[in-house]
Enzyme design. Structure first.
Site, short mmCIF file in Angstrom:
data_model
loop_
_atom_site.label_atom_id
_atom_site.label_comp_id
_atom_site.label_asym_id
_atom_site.label_seq_id
_atom_site.Cartn_x
_atom_site.Cartn_y
_atom_site.Cartn_z
N CYS A 22 0.97 -1.34 0.01
CA CYS A 22 0.16 -0.23 -0.06
C CYS A 22 0.62 1.34 -0.08
O CYS A 22 0.33 2.36 -0.33
CB CYS A 22 -0.70 0.08 1.06
SG CYS A 22 -2.33 -1.21 1.08
N HIS A 72 -11.04 10.83 -10.52
CA HIS A 72 -9.66 11.02 -11.17
C HIS A 72 -8.74 11.80 -10.75
O HIS A 72 -7.93 12.27 -11.10
CB HIS A 72 -10.05 11.15 -12.69
CG HIS A 72 -10.58 9.97 -13.50
ND1 HIS A 72 -11.92 9.41 -12.97
CD2 HIS A 72 -10.15 9.09 -14.16
CE1 HIS A 72 -12.04 8.66 -13.92
NE2 HIS A 72 -10.95 8.23 -14.61
N GLU A 136 -13.27 0.67 0.13
CA GLU A 136 -12.04 0.95 -0.60
C GLU A 136 -11.70 -0.15 -1.36
O GLU A 136 -10.94 -0.09 -2.45
CB GLU A 136 -10.65 0.99 0.47
CG GLU A 136 -9.43 1.51 -0.10
CD GLU A 136 -8.19 1.65 0.74
OE1 GLU A 136 -7.84 2.70 0.95
OE2 GLU A 136 -8.01 0.76 1.46
ZN LIG Z 1 -5.02 1.71 -1.37
#
Ligand SMILES: [Zn+2]
Length: 152
Positions: A22, A72, A136
């Site tokens: 991550c 975006h 997420e």
């Molecule tokens: Zn992430």
């Protein structure tokens, strides 16, 4: 009564101090469940009669921020010096510089705080933003909610 509108958008980020992958630059298809609470509108002959709020209004209010500011975009922690430097030098990107590391938890609280004041209690039904559930990934979400005083 609580009602929920779902909005999705694409955004990049990284979690700088994460122990694993991550910390690298990557993106997500974020999904947010915007929960609004209040009594039903009882005023007769108005468009919102029998509703907490029109779903279309939740979408409009939320997208004013989410789609315009976050879609975006690339969310950058202000302490991420490498990326701050990159975005200062490079054009054509849409950085969103924030004072926190952009974990799902922090992004959920950020969205809550940005949207909270946008929900006006026009019909005096106690209308307010109740919670933000931020997905997420398809299997991971953060839930940010404020305890409603009148529910205690
Ligand atoms: Zn992430």
């Amino acid at each position: 009564m609580k009602i929920v509108k779902i909005i999705q958008w694409d955004m990049g980020h990284r979690v700088l101090n994460h122990r694993s992958i991550c910390r690298g630059l990557h993106g997500h298809r974020y999904k947010v469940e915007i929960c609004v609470s209040g009594d039903l509108v009882s005023k007769p002959d108005v468009s919102e009669e029998g509703m907490v709020i029109d779903f279309a209004d939740i979408k409009k209010i939320s997208n004013h921020f989410i789609h315009e500011k976050l879609d975006h975009a690339f969310m950058v922690w202000e302490k991420d010096e490498e990326l701050i430097k990159f975005f200062k030098q490079s054009k054509g990107h849409k950085p969103v510089i924030v004072p926190f590391t952009p974990t799902a938890e922090n992004v959920a609280a950020y969205i809550f705080n940005r949207l909270q004041d946008k929900f006006q209690d026009i019909y005096k039904t106690g209308l307010h933003l109740h919670s933000i559930k931020l997905w997420e990934t398809p299997t991971s979400y953060a839930l940010y909610e404020k305890v409603d005083l009148y529910e205690l």
